[in-house]
Scaffold this motif. Structure first.
Motif, PDB file in Angstrom:
ATOM      1  N   ILE A   1       0.901  -1.343   0.053  1.00 22.57           N
ATOM      2  CA  ILE A   1       0.005  -0.012  -0.010  1.00 22.57           C
ATOM      3  C   ILE A   1       0.875   1.401   0.095  1.00 22.57           C
ATOM      4  CG2 ILE A   1      -1.762   1.166   1.332  1.00 22.57           C
ATOM      5  CD1 ILE A   1      -2.820  -1.292   2.308  1.00 22.57           C
ATOM      6  N   LEU A   2       0.706   2.086  -1.009  1.00 24.13           N
ATOM      7  CA  LEU A   2       1.630   3.452  -0.955  1.00 24.13           C
ATOM      8  C   LEU A   2       0.771   4.507  -0.712  1.00 24.13           C
ATOM      9  CD1 LEU A   2       3.664   2.427  -4.369  1.00 24.13           C
ATOM     10  CD2 LEU A   2       4.335   2.703  -2.010  1.00 24.13           C
ATOM     11  N   ARG A   3       1.184   5.280  -0.191  1.00 23.36           N
ATOM     12  CA  ARG A   3       0.512   6.816   0.222  1.00 23.36           C
ATOM     13  C   ARG A   3       1.383   7.965  -0.476  1.00 23.36           C
ATOM     14  NH1 ARG A   3      -3.114   5.340   3.847  1.00 23.36           N
ATOM     15  NH2 ARG A   3      -2.740   3.250   4.871  1.00 23.36           N
ATOM     16  N   PRO A   4       0.974   8.441  -1.558  1.00 23.11           N
ATOM     17  CA  PRO A   4       1.302   9.703  -2.031  1.00 23.11           C
ATOM     18  C   PRO A   4       1.776  10.597  -1.245  1.00 23.11           C
ATOM     19  CG  PRO A   4      -0.063   8.887  -3.585  1.00 23.11           C
ATOM     20  CD  PRO A   4      -0.266   7.860  -2.507  1.00 23.11           C
ATOM     21  N   GLN A   5       2.895  11.361  -1.081  1.00 19.97           N
ATOM     22  CA  GLN A   5       3.062  12.431  -0.199  1.00 19.97           C
ATOM     23  C   GLN A   5       3.164  13.750  -1.012  1.00 19.97           C
ATOM     24  OE1 GLN A   5       3.205  12.054   3.253  1.00 19.97           O
ATOM     25  NE2 GLN A   5       2.871   9.729   2.683  1.00 19.97           N
ATOM     26  N   VAL A   6       2.410  14.602  -0.288  1.00 21.03           N
ATOM     27  CA  VAL A   6       2.447  16.155  -1.011  1.00 21.03           C
ATOM     28  C   VAL A   6       3.872  16.662  -0.676  1.00 21.03           C
ATOM     29  CG1 VAL A   6       1.241  18.418  -0.836  1.00 21.03           C
ATOM     30  CG2 VAL A   6      -0.071  16.571  -0.575  1.00 21.03           C
ATOM     31  N   ASP A   7       4.297  17.163  -1.676  1.00 21.12           N
ATOM     32  CA  ASP A   7       5.651  17.879  -1.539  1.00 21.12           C
ATOM     33  C   ASP A   7       5.280  19.332  -2.246  1.00 21.12           C
ATOM     34  OD1 ASP A   7       8.993  17.526  -2.260  1.00 21.12           O
ATOM     35  OD2 ASP A   7       8.071  19.115  -1.701  1.00 21.12           O
ATOM     36  N   LEU A   8       5.096  20.269  -1.310  1.00 20.55           N
ATOM     37  CA  LEU A   8       4.639  21.586  -1.760  1.00 20.55           C
ATOM     38  C   LEU A   8       5.644  22.337  -2.850  1.00 20.55           C
ATOM     39  CD1 LEU A   8       3.071  23.084   1.305  1.00 20.55           C
ATOM     40  CD2 LEU A   8       1.916  22.656  -0.871  1.00 20.55           C
ATOM     41  N   VAL A   9       6.960  22.006  -2.549  1.00 22.79           N
ATOM     42  CA  VAL A   9       8.037  22.681  -3.296  1.00 22.79           C
ATOM     43  C   VAL A   9       7.795  22.143  -4.772  1.00 22.79           C
ATOM     44  CG1 VAL A   9      10.455  22.781  -3.510  1.00 22.79           C
ATOM     45  CG2 VAL A   9       9.656  23.380  -1.463  1.00 22.79           C
TER      46      VAL A   9
END
Lengths: 246, 406
Positions: free
Chosen positions: B362-370
């Motif tokens: 199970i993968l959880r994409p991470q928000v990278d604002l930059v």
């Protein structure tokens, strides 16, 4: 007596002994099987395995009854207490610290014994070679100064480990001096070389032989029988699963 | 000029919105893809360093060369090696392991497994066994007990308390077998380990494999933000000075797939460029249409003194506003979707079943604002630049030609 009659008698006298020496391929192979199978036997020996990582020595004690029952117990430190029991086509492994016997079947039989060039499948040889192979006499050839029959064995079915075998069989003693094991297409897989022999009763048997894996670099296994007794009393119970666990 | 461009953009809102959406979709897609790739990279890093290699792994320096033969005789004196490793700065912890192929026998059934002998106490710096244990307990120290992956246990119909036998090739090139009791079942986040994982006490593995007090691997945990490749060199030098033939490797140099992910990120930026160019074709097409629609207007403005340069700038500004709007919409939607997926997770269990990959199911994409802002800016710039073509066309229009459209 006419001249013609004398001529015929002379020819008959010359030719008469010849059928005694003209053995067929089947007869040669049967003789080899007969001389290498004992009612019972007990042997001790060593297996020396050489490969890319060096050389290592294992020692064993073996019992056999006929050609389809055998028990090998390893006596060297690395394998102490381990046993291999063969009953017909069934092979069982015993390890002192395992609850259960490991039964080898199918593809597992192709695994090597002690990392050697000998496979468990090599140990499950048929009672009679001619049951599994068709034999053809190719001629004679000298190997290490010994005259040998050159026999080609072709497997009758696909389940044999080696579809084709080329054997050089001593014409006097019917011991196999050299053998090459190959695929159907003729690709050579292993070679066996006889290094020394010993007399047991009135037969000569292979005492030291070398099995070379032709598919690997610098990989061979030398088997040396140090002592061999034959035709003693051996109970059937020696070759039972119950006995294996003791 | 800016007010004029903005007013012109809003003259046909539907058309402008359509153009913006083309950019928005591209920006959103790339943000999601890069977020997914980032999460894969992070996850793989975590999985590798926890379950496989540590931050740095030490082996006998010939082991990797002969790895396909499972050369257990090429091993390390663990106590001596760990003592030396412990003197190197930036090393937080180390633990010995033996990873070996074996055959698991239960009655007449058997199955190949990759077994791992570990010191469960030293492993607390690496694998949180208590967290992944679903049933039973960890093996008692020194006992012949094992923990099995939940999937493996189910396949073989085994539970806590059942017996099994492991048959393996030893370091002395023979074979050996020992029977074990299943003490517990584990569910690590890695599908492969659930389906095939088996852990046993290091001492049991050493006995089975006739390895005395030796191990094939020593995994090392480093302080955060350590240059792992430099640390690996330092450890290797220290071992050689201590008379141990060890080879130390940072995890990113061990696993080819992890290295590929870094390359994949670069490839995705190139894919992003292609996406934005494709999205920009909508703006190009629309702007060209607008130029022809406003031919008379362009002729009028030029007749009133507007230069070619200002005419071109006007249309480029209009393109810029549409691109900016599209990028902003795409950025917002991309961030929201990534955030939702980070909570829900993407389940690749079915897709990864049967595939040997050191990555969680199970993968959880991470928000990278930059990264997200950079993607939006990139999209905006590409789209704006693409309006250069119709803008230059507008600039080249002759007054006489334009007045024909009055």
């Amino acid at each position: 007596m006419s001249r013609f009659t004398k001529f015929v008698i002379i020819i008959l006298l010359i030719c008469a002994p010849l059928p005694l020496f003209a053995l067929s391929a089947d007869e040669i192979v049967r003789e080899v099987d007969r001389r290498s199978t004992f009612a019972t036997s007990h042997a001790t020996g060593t297996i020396i395995v050489t490969d890319r990582f060096g050389e290592r020595v294992s020692t064993f004690e073996a019992w056999a009854k006929g050609s389809d029952k055998s028990l090998i117990e390893f006596t060297s430190l690395a394998e102490r207490g381990q046993k291999i029991l063969r009953v017909s086509q069934n092979l069982y492994l015993y390890y002192p610290e395992a609850d259960q016997l490991i039964r080898l079947q199918g593809a597992a039989l192709r695994q090597s014994v002690l990392g050697s060039d000998l496979s468990y499948e090599d140990m499950t040889k048929e009672k009679s070679t001619l049951d599994a192979y068709r034999a053809t006499l190719e001629g004679t050839e000298a190997i290490d100064g010994f005259d040998c029959y050159r026999i080609t064995l072709t497997a009758k079915s696909r389940k044999e480990a080696y579809p084709v075998q080329h054997l050089w069989i001593d014409t006097q003693d019917f011991v196999i001096r050299k053998a090459i094991y190959a695929t159907e297409t003729g690709r050579e897989l292993k070679e066996m070389q006889l290094l020394s022999t010993m007399h047991v009763g009135d037969v000569l048997i292979a005492q030291k032989s070398k099995l070379i894996d032709l598919l690997k670099r610098n990989s061979h296994t030398t088997m040396h029988i140090e002592q061999l007794e034959i035709n003693m009393d051996l109970a059937d119970s020696l070759f039972s699963l119950e006995n294996l666990s003791w | 000029m800016i007010r004029l461009a903005l007013r012109n953009t809003l003259r046909n809102r539907r058309r402008s919105l359509l153009c913006a959406l083309a950019i928005a979709v591209s920006v959103m897609a790339i943000i999601l893809l890069l977020a997914l790739l980032d999460s894969m990279e992070d996850d793989m890093r975590h999985t590798l360093t926890t379950y496989y290699t540590g931050d740095v792994r030490v082996r006998h320096d010939q082991y990797t060369h002969y790895e396909r033969y499972a050369p257990l005789h090429l091993n390390l004196e663990t106590e001596r090696a760990q003592a030396i490793i412990g003197t190197v700065s930036k090393v937080v912890a180390s633990a010995p392991r033996i990873t070996f192929p074996s055959s698991l026998h239960v009655g007449d059934r058997n199955r190949p497994v990759q077994a791992v002998g570990v010191d469960f106490i030293q492993e607390r710096h690496f694998i949180d066994f208590d967290h992944i244990l679903t049933e039973g307990a960890l093996p008692d120290p020194g006992s012949h007990q094992v923990v099995l992956g939940l999937g493996l246990a189910k396949t073989l119909g085994l539970g806590v308390g059942d017996r099994l036998t492991l048959l393996a090739k030893t370091a002395m090139h023979g074979t050996n077998a020992i029977s074990f009791t299943v003490s517990g079942l584990i569910a690590p986040p890695v599908g492969m380990l659930v389906a095939n994982g088996l852990y046993l006490n290091l001492s049991s593995a050493q006995r089975l494999l006739m390895m005395d007090t030796k191990a094939t691997d020593i995994v090392i945990k480093a302080q955060r933000a350590t240059d792992l490749q430099l640390l690996a060199h330092t450890i290797e030098d220290a071992l050689h000075q201590g008379g141990i033939e060890g080879q130390a490797s940072a995890f990113m140099d061990i696993n080819e797939l992890y290295g590929f992910l870094a390359t994949a990120k670069l490839i995705y930026w190139i894919i992003a460029l292609i996406f934005f160019i494709l999205g920009s074709t909508v703006i190009i097409n629309t702007t060209m249409m607008v130029v022809y629609e406003r031919m008379a207007e362009i002729g009028m403005m030029k007749a009133m003194g507007m230069s070619d340069r200002r005419t071109s700038s006007l249309f480029m500004l209009e393109g810029f506003f549409i691109s900016a709007a599209g990028a902003a919409i795409g950025l917002a939607i991309g961030i929201v979707l990534t955030f939702i997926l980070s909570k829900v997770g993407l389940d690749f269990t079915e897709a990864l079943s049967g595939i040997e990959m050191e990555i969680s199911s199970i993968l959880r994409p991470q928000v990278d604002l930059v990264t997200a802002v950079l993607v939006a800016l990139f999209g905006m710039v590409i789209a704006t630049l693409s309006t250069l073509i119709p803008s230059r066309r507008a600039a080249k229009i002759q007054i006489v030609e334009a007045l024909h459209y009055v």
